[in-house]
Design a protein around this motif. Structure first.
Motif, mmCIF file in Angstrom:
data_model
loop_
_atom_site.group_PDB
_atom_site.id
_atom_site.type_symbol
_atom_site.label_atom_id
_atom_site.label_comp_id
_atom_site.label_asym_id
_atom_site.label_seq_id
_atom_site.Cartn_x
_atom_site.Cartn_y
_atom_site.Cartn_z
ATOM 1 N N ASP A 29 0.792 -1.223 0.000
ATOM 2 C CA ASP A 29 0.000 0.000 0.000
ATOM 3 C C ASP A 29 0.825 1.273 0.000
ATOM 4 O O ASP A 29 0.284 2.357 -0.158
ATOM 5 C CB ASP A 29 -0.994 -0.023 1.158
ATOM 6 C CG ASP A 29 -2.158 -0.969 0.881
ATOM 7 O OD1 ASP A 29 -2.423 -1.257 -0.304
ATOM 8 O OD2 ASP A 29 -2.797 -1.415 1.841
ATOM 9 N N SER A 30 2.150 1.190 0.142
ATOM 10 C CA SER A 30 2.964 2.402 0.046
ATOM 11 C C SER A 30 2.919 2.938 -1.380
ATOM 12 O O SER A 30 2.894 4.149 -1.587
ATOM 13 C CB SER A 30 4.399 2.144 0.490
ATOM 14 O OG SER A 30 5.060 1.265 -0.398
ATOM 15 N N ALA A 33 -0.381 4.596 -1.764
ATOM 16 C CA ALA A 33 -0.379 5.867 -1.040
ATOM 17 C C ALA A 33 0.297 6.955 -1.874
ATOM 18 O O ALA A 33 -0.176 8.098 -1.910
ATOM 19 C CB ALA A 33 0.312 5.714 0.309
ATOM 20 N N ASP A 50 -11.612 6.855 3.148
ATOM 21 C CA ASP A 50 -10.925 5.565 3.144
ATOM 22 C C ASP A 50 -11.932 4.433 3.362
ATOM 23 O O ASP A 50 -13.123 4.670 3.553
ATOM 24 C CB ASP A 50 -9.788 5.535 4.165
ATOM 25 C CG ASP A 50 -10.241 5.650 5.609
ATOM 26 O OD1 ASP A 50 -11.448 5.516 5.906
ATOM 27 O OD2 ASP A 50 -9.367 5.862 6.465
ATOM 28 N N GLU A 139 -10.399 6.400 -1.443
ATOM 29 C CA GLU A 139 -8.937 6.424 -1.401
ATOM 30 C C GLU A 139 -8.345 5.061 -1.773
ATOM 31 O O GLU A 139 -8.706 4.046 -1.195
ATOM 32 C CB GLU A 139 -8.484 6.796 0.009
ATOM 33 C CG GLU A 139 -6.996 6.869 0.184
ATOM 34 C CD GLU A 139 -6.606 7.165 1.624
ATOM 35 O OE1 GLU A 139 -5.605 6.594 2.076
ATOM 36 O OE2 GLU A 139 -7.302 7.958 2.281
ATOM 37 N N LYS A 144 -6.966 -0.874 -3.258
ATOM 38 C CA LYS A 144 -6.738 -0.804 -1.814
ATOM 39 C C LYS A 144 -7.828 -1.579 -1.077
ATOM 40 O O LYS A 144 -7.543 -2.280 -0.106
ATOM 41 C CB LYS A 144 -6.684 0.646 -1.338
ATOM 42 C CG LYS A 144 -6.326 0.760 0.132
ATOM 43 C CD LYS A 144 -6.103 2.200 0.550
ATOM 44 C CE LYS A 144 -5.749 2.253 2.027
ATOM 45 N NZ LYS A 144 -5.664 3.631 2.509
#
Length: 182
Positions: A29-30, A33, A50, A139, A144
């Protein structure tokens, strides 16, 4: 306007190489992000929510818009989502969905948030003027959502563990590569 979005994505892709030579598309998830940060800077008037925030909303007062192509939607989508063509005009969107959105919170999502933020940016003012409570982009998109092991559906209420990876490059943002399907 679309060329600016495509140029931003291309720039993000070109600048996403780390010192070690690995792309940010690593299935964690980095990477998502970082993509989301770029989306937020491009669509400054779009609010984001989110997965926890979406899950906390009352489903009866929420309307979900899946802003992906039909083949992506057919593999999986969030429960109750309405498929919307990413290139739909503001006028067509409002004509088709304003009444359905009255009194509801509208959530837009796509694979990572680019296409959904673009549509939300184009329609949110008119949608809220037509009676929607609020409009948000999810998000990190469905990638995600999938990475967080949240439920996905196909054909009505049939659950699935699969997600469409959009393409081989963007699909690298999906943690569980075994559960990607075109």
């Amino acid at each position: 306007m679309k060329w600016k979005a495509k140029a931003s994505i291309a720039l993000l892709l070109c600048s996403s190489v780390t010192a070690a030579g690995f792309m940010l598309f690593s299935g964690d998830d980095s990477g998502l992000a970082k993509v989301h940060d770029g989306i937020e800077s491009q669509f400054t008037e779009v609010s984001h929510i989110d997965g926890d925030g979406l899950s906390a909303l009352n489903q009866e007062n929420t309307i979900l818009f899946d802003v992906r192509e039909a083949p992506e939607f057919s593999v999986s989508h969030l429960k109750g989502a309405i498929h919307v063509d990413p290139g739909m005009s503001e006028q067509d969107f409002i004509q088709q969905y304003a009444d359905l959105s009255k009194g509801k919170t509208a959530i837009f999502y796509c694979s990572v948030g680019q296409r959904s933020s673009d549509l939300a940016n184009r329609v949110q003012k008119a949608l809220i003027s037509s009676g929607a409570k609020a409009a948000y982009n999810l998000e990190g998109g469905i990638f995600k959502w999938h990475n967080e092991s949240r439920p996905l559906f196909t054909k009505g209420t049939e659950r699935t563990s699969y997600v469409h990876p959009y393409n081989p490059i963007w699909g690298r943002l999906v943690k569980d590569q075994e559960n990607t399907r075109y």
